[in-house]
Design an enzyme around this catalytic site. Structure first.
Site, mmCIF file in Angstrom:
data_model
loop_
_atom_site.group_PDB
_atom_site.id
_atom_site.type_symbol
_atom_site.label_atom_id
_atom_site.label_comp_id
_atom_site.label_asym_id
_atom_site.label_seq_id
_atom_site.Cartn_x
_atom_site.Cartn_y
_atom_site.Cartn_z
ATOM 1 N N LYS A 111 0.808 -1.212 0.000
ATOM 2 C CA LYS A 111 0.000 0.000 0.000
ATOM 3 C C LYS A 111 0.848 1.274 0.000
ATOM 4 O O LYS A 111 0.357 2.332 -0.361
ATOM 5 C CB LYS A 111 -0.979 0.003 1.182
ATOM 6 C CG LYS A 111 -2.108 -0.999 0.990
ATOM 7 C CD LYS A 111 -3.258 -0.780 1.939
ATOM 8 C CE LYS A 111 -4.406 -1.733 1.586
ATOM 9 N NZ LYS A 111 -5.535 -1.639 2.481
ATOM 10 N N LYS A 192 -4.908 -9.060 -6.165
ATOM 11 C CA LYS A 192 -6.112 -9.314 -5.367
ATOM 12 C C LYS A 192 -7.209 -8.313 -5.733
ATOM 13 O O LYS A 192 -6.928 -7.139 -5.952
ATOM 14 C CB LYS A 192 -5.748 -9.150 -3.889
ATOM 15 C CG LYS A 192 -6.860 -9.477 -2.922
ATOM 16 C CD LYS A 192 -6.424 -9.220 -1.485
ATOM 17 C CE LYS A 192 -6.588 -7.779 -1.051
ATOM 18 N NZ LYS A 192 -7.977 -7.322 -0.943
ATOM 19 N N LYS A 195 -11.324 -3.327 -2.684
ATOM 20 C CA LYS A 195 -12.294 -2.231 -2.771
ATOM 21 C C LYS A 195 -11.630 -0.883 -2.963
ATOM 22 O O LYS A 195 -12.261 0.056 -3.437
ATOM 23 C CB LYS A 195 -13.211 -2.239 -1.541
ATOM 24 C CG LYS A 195 -12.547 -1.874 -0.233
ATOM 25 C CD LYS A 195 -13.596 -1.763 0.863
ATOM 26 C CE LYS A 195 -13.402 -2.812 1.938
ATOM 27 N NZ LYS A 195 -12.166 -2.658 2.730
#
Ligand code: ATP
Ligand code: MG
Length: 327
Positions: A111, A192, A195
């Site tokens: 991230k 993956k 959202k």
């Protein structure tokens, strides 16, 4: 009765990956376990959130929990931010976590990759997650594969606390299903489904209308072959779509292979879209009913009270053990 706790970050709109990898299992587990299901809104802000968007994500996740079948009479459904013991325990455990451990978290690496500035909370949040879990002493934490490392860290932190200050925390086991624990992106089977992805073609939202679902499935990437066959190593895209298929129907991989033998990908994709629609449509209908009833905030208020009643005594005991004076 064994205890389970899990949660979902309110960092975006829920995807089919969140449904298959998390919510569907939450609903099953509440039948046989004392269940706590959190909306991780404090975690959501480890990535910058626009306030109005955060509010709408929180509401959507809460409504989708209940619309998917989580029952507020059987499960404690609560907002992380409404139970202050989480943030307090989070700080205590941040002081127990080691820098090196946090640096090894692959999610932090993923991230923060390529970002110019990264909030410190993104780095320390696994310690808050350890607090979220340990406060309830659950036996099991149902999660997707990507969260395994964080639950292992939770066990390490809990064990360290127990060793230093005396046994307090149960060390929970991650509960990861055999298939569906890692639904991949529709446009790239090496990533993956998430959202928080900026690419809508990569995911199916739980609230995507049927025509959008049909379009996204028809455009999902596949290999150039024709064989509907489950083989993640050589056919990752088709295997991912088959995983979705099996979770949205009662068919096994072998039955899906037999059904589409010699037919290429066209019919398979068409039917896949329909089984997804059939899975999500009833949830979408309940979502609308629930939203217009306005009862979700009562459910969350009840959940906050129940959760705090469990978490607070554990926090106070942890503080006492560490040498704090509880006035
Ligand atoms: P974000 O991109 O904000 O991290 P996310 O889609 O990864 O969002 P989380 O809130 O991080 O969702 O995770 C909630 C739960 O859903 C976790 O148990 C996680 O393992 C599971 N999960 C997330 N994505 C998937 C997926 N693609 N397949 C299966 N399970 C998933
Ligand atoms: Mg995630």
């Amino acid at each position: 009765m064994k205890k389970v706790l899990s949660g979902i970050q309110t960092s975006g709109r829920l995807t089919l990956g969140n449904y298959i990898g998390a919510i569907k299992n939450f609903v099953e587990l509440q039948e046989t376990h004392e269940s706590y299901y959190m909306l991780a809104d404090l975690h959501a802000i480890t990535v910058q959130q626009e306030p109005a968007a955060l509010r709408s994500y929180i509401e959507e996740v809460a409504l989708l929990y209940v619309a998917s079948g989580l029952d507020p009479d059987r499960s404690t459904i609560f907002l992380q931010s409404s139970v202050p013991s989480h943030a307090e325990m989070g700080w205590l455990l941040t002081t127990i976590a080691y820098l090196g451990e946090l640096e090894r978290m692959t999610q932090f690496k993923d991230k923060s990759f390529g970002k110019e500035s990264v909030g410190a909370g993104l780095f320390t949040y696994p310690a808050l997650q350890a607090a979220d879990i340990l406060l309830y002493n659950p036996d099991l934490v149902p999660i997707g594969e990507d969260q395994k490392q964080h639950v292992e860290l939770t066990r390490d932190i809990g064990h360290r606390f127990n060793t230093r200050y005396g046994e307090l925390f149960t060390l929970p086991e991650p509960l990861i299903q055999k298939t569906g624990a890692r639904i991949m992106s529709l446009d790239d089977a090496s990533k993956k489904m998430s959202k928080s992805s900026p690419t809508p073609a990569s995911y199916i939202l739980m609230l995507d209308p049927p025509e959008v679902i049909r379009k996204k499935v028809s455009r999902a990437v596949t290999d150039s072959g024709r064989e509907v066959k489950y083989d993640p190593a050589t056919k990752p895209e088709i295997s991912n779509l088959m995983t979705i298929y099996t979770h949205c129907s009662n068919l096994t991989f072998a039955e899906i292979e037999a059904k589409y033998e010699g037919q290429g990908y066209g019919n398979f994709k068409k039917d896949l879209a329909e089984v997804i629609v059939a899975t999500l449509l009833p949830i979408q209908q309940r979502y609308e009913e629930l939203r217009s009833s306005g009862s979700i905030y009562d459910i969350l208020r009840k959940g906050a009270k129940e959760a705090e009643a469990v978490a607070r005594p554990v926090l106070l005991e942890a503080k006492k053990r560490m040498g704090f004076i509880n006035l």
